[in-house]
Design an enzyme around this catalytic site. Structure first.
Site, PDB file in Angstrom:
ATOM      1  N   SER A   9     -48.336  13.326  23.494  1.00 45.19           N
ATOM      2  CA  SER A   9     -48.134  14.476  24.390  1.00 45.19           C
ATOM      3  C   SER A   9     -47.111  14.046  25.357  1.00 45.19           C
ATOM      4  O   SER A   9     -46.849  13.032  25.567  1.00 45.19           O
ATOM      5  CB  SER A   9     -49.678  14.827  25.067  1.00 45.19           C
ATOM      6  OG  SER A   9     -50.259  13.414  25.415  1.00 45.19           O
ATOM      7  N   GLU A  11     -45.979  14.873  29.496  1.00 40.98           N
ATOM      8  CA  GLU A  11     -46.387  15.594  30.710  1.00 40.98           C
ATOM      9  C   GLU A  11     -45.040  15.728  31.708  1.00 40.98           C
ATOM     10  O   GLU A  11     -44.147  15.195  31.668  1.00 40.98           O
ATOM     11  CB  GLU A  11     -47.003  14.393  31.641  1.00 40.98           C
ATOM     12  CG  GLU A  11     -47.467  14.675  32.857  1.00 40.98           C
ATOM     13  CD  GLU A  11     -48.515  13.427  33.512  1.00 40.98           C
ATOM     14  OE1 GLU A  11     -49.340  13.138  33.117  1.00 40.98           O
ATOM     15  OE2 GLU A  11     -48.036  13.259  34.711  1.00 40.98           O
ATOM     16  N   ASP A 102     -54.610  12.635  43.943  1.00 42.38           N
ATOM     17  CA  ASP A 102     -54.242  11.921  44.996  1.00 42.38           C
ATOM     18  C   ASP A 102     -54.562  12.489  46.254  1.00 42.38           C
ATOM     19  O   ASP A 102     -54.568  13.934  46.119  1.00 42.38           O
ATOM     20  CB  ASP A 102     -52.528  11.561  44.957  1.00 42.38           C
ATOM     21  CG  ASP A 102     -52.215  10.643  43.663  1.00 42.38           C
ATOM     22  OD1 ASP A 102     -52.787   9.999  43.395  1.00 42.38           O
ATOM     23  OD2 ASP A 102     -51.088  11.039  43.213  1.00 42.38           O
ATOM     24  N   PHE A 209     -43.260   3.690  42.921  1.00 44.45           N
ATOM     25  CA  PHE A 209     -44.293   4.271  42.443  1.00 44.45           C
ATOM     26  C   PHE A 209     -45.332   3.296  41.942  1.00 44.45           C
ATOM     27  O   PHE A 209     -46.771   3.536  42.148  1.00 44.45           O
ATOM     28  CB  PHE A 209     -43.679   5.058  41.407  1.00 44.45           C
ATOM     29  CG  PHE A 209     -44.636   6.498  40.789  1.00 44.45           C
ATOM     30  CD1 PHE A 209     -44.712   7.164  41.710  1.00 44.45           C
ATOM     31  CD2 PHE A 209     -44.836   6.762  39.372  1.00 44.45           C
ATOM     32  CE1 PHE A 209     -45.366   8.450  41.640  1.00 44.45           C
ATOM     33  CE2 PHE A 209     -45.347   7.567  39.138  1.00 44.45           C
ATOM     34  CZ  PHE A 209     -45.855   8.596  39.996  1.00 44.45           C
ATOM     35  N   HIS A 259     -49.022   9.295  25.477  1.00 50.58           N
ATOM     36  CA  HIS A 259     -48.855  10.312  26.359  1.00 50.58           C
ATOM     37  C   HIS A 259     -47.698   9.776  27.303  1.00 50.58           C
ATOM     38  O   HIS A 259     -47.730   8.808  28.023  1.00 50.58           O
ATOM     39  CB  HIS A 259     -49.840  10.585  27.157  1.00 50.58           C
ATOM     40  CG  HIS A 259     -49.861  11.817  28.293  1.00 50.58           C
ATOM     41  ND1 HIS A 259     -50.137  13.080  28.057  1.00 50.58           N
ATOM     42  CD2 HIS A 259     -49.652  11.380  29.638  1.00 50.58           C
ATOM     43  CE1 HIS A 259     -49.833  13.798  29.053  1.00 50.58           C
ATOM     44  NE2 HIS A 259     -49.756  12.834  30.080  1.00 50.58           N
TER      45      HIS A 259
HETATM   46  P1  FAD Z   1     -61.912   9.386  40.026  1.00 49.58           P
HETATM   47  O1  FAD Z   1     -61.949   9.286  38.612  1.00 49.58           O
HETATM   48  O2  FAD Z   1     -62.596  10.164  40.765  1.00 49.58           O
HETATM   49  O3  FAD Z   1     -61.652   7.959  40.649  1.00 49.58           O
HETATM   50  C1  FAD Z   1     -61.257   7.764  41.972  1.00 49.58           C
HETATM   51  C2  FAD Z   1     -61.619   6.210  42.529  1.00 49.58           C
HETATM   52  O4  FAD Z   1     -63.190   6.651  43.001  1.00 49.58           O
HETATM   53  C3  FAD Z   1     -61.746   5.104  41.524  1.00 49.58           C
HETATM   54  O5  FAD Z   1     -61.382   4.089  42.521  1.00 49.58           O
HETATM   55  C4  FAD Z   1     -63.131   5.142  41.164  1.00 49.58           C
HETATM   56  O6  FAD Z   1     -63.416   4.006  40.607  1.00 49.58           O
HETATM   57  C5  FAD Z   1     -63.736   5.696  42.395  1.00 49.58           C
HETATM   58  N1  FAD Z   1     -65.026   6.478  42.025  1.00 49.58           N
HETATM   59  C6  FAD Z   1     -65.284   7.388  40.861  1.00 49.58           C
HETATM   60  N2  FAD Z   1     -66.382   8.010  41.093  1.00 49.58           N
HETATM   61  C7  FAD Z   1     -66.833   7.694  42.202  1.00 49.58           C
HETATM   62  C8  FAD Z   1     -68.353   7.700  42.877  1.00 49.58           C
HETATM   63  N3  FAD Z   1     -68.708   8.612  42.484  1.00 49.58           N
HETATM   64  N4  FAD Z   1     -68.551   7.191  44.252  1.00 49.58           N
HETATM   65  C9  FAD Z   1     -67.435   6.049  44.660  1.00 49.58           C
HETATM   66  N5  FAD Z   1     -66.436   5.900  44.011  1.00 49.58           N
HETATM   67  C10 FAD Z   1     -66.148   6.586  43.037  1.00 49.58           C
HETATM   68  N6  FAD Z   1     -52.738  12.954  40.778  1.00 49.58           N
HETATM   69  C11 FAD Z   1     -52.500  14.042  41.158  1.00 49.58           C
HETATM   70  O7  FAD Z   1     -52.652  14.128  42.484  1.00 49.58           O
HETATM   71  N7  FAD Z   1     -51.935  15.095  40.422  1.00 49.58           N
HETATM   72  C12 FAD Z   1     -51.921  14.986  39.184  1.00 49.58           C
HETATM   73  O8  FAD Z   1     -51.767  15.834  38.516  1.00 49.58           O
HETATM   74  C13 FAD Z   1     -52.446  13.524  38.675  1.00 49.58           C
HETATM   75  N8  FAD Z   1     -52.130  13.436  37.117  1.00 49.58           N
HETATM   76  C14 FAD Z   1     -52.708  12.158  36.724  1.00 49.58           C
HETATM   77  C15 FAD Z   1     -52.785  11.993  35.475  1.00 49.58           C
HETATM   78  C16 FAD Z   1     -53.164  10.935  34.716  1.00 49.58           C
HETATM   79  C17 FAD Z   1     -53.149  10.702  33.295  1.00 49.58           C
HETATM   80  C18 FAD Z   1     -53.326   9.587  35.743  1.00 49.58           C
HETATM   81  C19 FAD Z   1     -53.915   8.580  35.027  1.00 49.58           C
HETATM   82  C20 FAD Z   1     -53.512   9.969  37.140  1.00 49.58           C
HETATM   83  C21 FAD Z   1     -53.133  11.174  37.751  1.00 49.58           C
HETATM   84  N9  FAD Z   1     -52.848  11.432  38.922  1.00 49.58           N
HETATM   85  C22 FAD Z   1     -52.470  12.643  39.391  1.00 49.58           C
HETATM   86  C23 FAD Z   1     -53.292  10.412  39.901  1.00 49.58           C
HETATM   87  C24 FAD Z   1     -54.891  10.408  40.399  1.00 49.58           C
HETATM   88  O9  FAD Z   1     -55.131  11.584  40.679  1.00 49.58           O
HETATM   89  C25 FAD Z   1     -55.164   9.115  41.442  1.00 49.58           C
HETATM   90  O10 FAD Z   1     -55.075   7.811  40.556  1.00 49.58           O
HETATM   91  C26 FAD Z   1     -56.526   9.252  41.920  1.00 49.58           C
HETATM   92  O11 FAD Z   1     -56.396   8.320  43.035  1.00 49.58           O
HETATM   93  C27 FAD Z   1     -57.544   9.250  41.178  1.00 49.58           C
HETATM   94  O12 FAD Z   1     -58.006  10.098  40.334  1.00 49.58           O
HETATM   95  P2  FAD Z   1     -58.968  10.037  39.453  1.00 49.58           P
HETATM   96  O13 FAD Z   1     -59.243  11.339  38.660  1.00 49.58           O
HETATM   97  O14 FAD Z   1     -58.879   8.715  38.532  1.00 49.58           O
HETATM   98  O15 FAD Z   1     -60.318   9.764  40.061  1.00 49.58           O
END
Ligand code: FAD
Length: 278
Positions: A9, A11, A102, A209, A259
């Site tokens: 895929s 991105e 983020d 980054f 990806h």
């Molecule tokens: P989560 O899985 O919610 O985790 C975030 C943090 O909180 C982690 O440290 C986790 O251990 C902790 N955590 C999770 N659940 C809990 C809980 N219930 N209580 C306490 N702590 C918890 N960012 C963007 O803004 N836009 C994008 O389009 C984007 N695309 C991405 C695509 C990929 C493939 C990846 C790997 C990252 C992408 N990111 C994007 C970055 C991502 O949003 C950041 O890394 C963000 O800080 C975490 O997102 P997440 O969905 O992994 O969060």
């Protein structure tokens, strides 16, 4: 995993203006010839590119390519996100990348942050099994995590909430990925975890980054790139060799696909694709 079962895929970064939307269209035109499984389009921190992401997703969707919008609650309420999800569903989009996202600078911890598992639950509650849900995974551990164990448990929560597969943050150390797979298997997490691949085309941008997202650039790679800083051709050639070898090791070791973070450029991905004989 053997050839035909693997998924590839590409991105795109969310376009912020009309010119960038056209750029995504033209890069898509070049990459679609490789017949990837799907494309995805990122979502700016806090939902800042809502319109650009949606436009790019709908443009790609119209061409018949499978496309996955990235999505997070950002600063929006549930009604707004539900509407966006329903718009995607009604347009025939079948896959989403569900994220916490983020945190935009300035928002800090005062915002009511929804973790990705909450978004996965929300999408399942509102749309059942319509979407294939991708989530993010961090073989080198998410930068905000307090421990490896906690990070894995939170990843498991996303899978338990209904995620179908995951895409990793990029990394240049394949051992981190294979160890992560072992740790997930030990926890009973068995969804496909696809490595995210970041081509290396410049030094300073990559360092900045990587620092922000918690990806490690191994010292030997960093030193070579530094030496080539004023020689972009050699830097790109070195980066291409390193990333091609990384991809090959991942595929040989059983990664379920790759990806590619294209950063809206076709050439680096096309060259890796050719080198890998895909
Ligand atoms: P989560 O899985 O919610 O985790 C975030 C943090 O909180 C982690 O440290 C986790 O251990 C902790 N955590 C999770 N659940 C809990 C809980 N219930 N209580 C306490 N702590 C918890 N960012 C963007 O803004 N836009 C994008 O389009 C984007 N695309 C991405 C695509 C990929 C493939 C990846 C790997 C990252 C992408 N990111 C994007 C970055 C991502 O949003 C950041 O890394 C963000 O800080 C975490 O997102 P997440 O969905 O992994 O969060």
């Amino acid at each position: 995993m053997s050839g035909p079962d693997r998924r590839f895929s590409f991105e795109f970064s969310a376009p912020k203006n009309a010119e960038a939307i056209e750029k995504v269209k033209s890069v898509h035109k070049k990459l679609v010839k490789l017949n990837p499984h799907f494309f995805s389009v990122t979502y700016g921190a806090g939902g800042s590119t809502k319109e650009g992401t949606k436009q790019a997703v709908l443009d790609i969707n119209k061409t018949g390519s499978e496309v996955a919008p990235h999505l997070s609650f950002g600063g929006d309420d549930e009604a707004k996100i539900e509407q966006l999800i329903l718009d995607y569903r009604n347009a025939g989009v079948k896959r989403v990348v569900a994220l916490r996202g983020d945190i935009p600078s300035g928002m800090g911890s005062s915002t009511n942050i929804a973790y990705a598992n909450q978004l996965v639950e929300f999408i399942r509650r509102k749309t059942g099994d319509h979407f294939h849900i991708e989530v993010a995974a961090y073989p080198e551990i998410h930068p905000e995590s307090t421990s490896v164990k906690a990070d894995l448990q939170y990843f498991k929560q996303k899978v338990d909430a209904g995620a179908n597969s995951a895409i990793t943050q990029y990394f240049y150390n394949p051992d981190a990925y294979f160890r992560y797979l072992d740790d997930c298997t030990a926890l009973g997490v068995n969804i496909p975890i696809v490595p995210g691949i970041m081509p290396i085309t410049n030094f300073r941008g990559l360092v900045r980054f990587s620092h922000n997202c918690g990806a490690e650039i191994p010292r030997w790679i960093s030193k070579h790139l530094q030496d080539y800083e004023n020689d972009p051709q050699s830097l790109k050639a070195f980066g291409e060799e390193v990333v091609t070898n990384l991809c090959q090791r991942l595929l040989d070791g059983g990664a379920p696909g790759l990806h590619f973070y294209t950063l809206n450029q076709s050439l680096p991905t096309l060259r890796l694709w050719r080198n890998l004989g895909l």
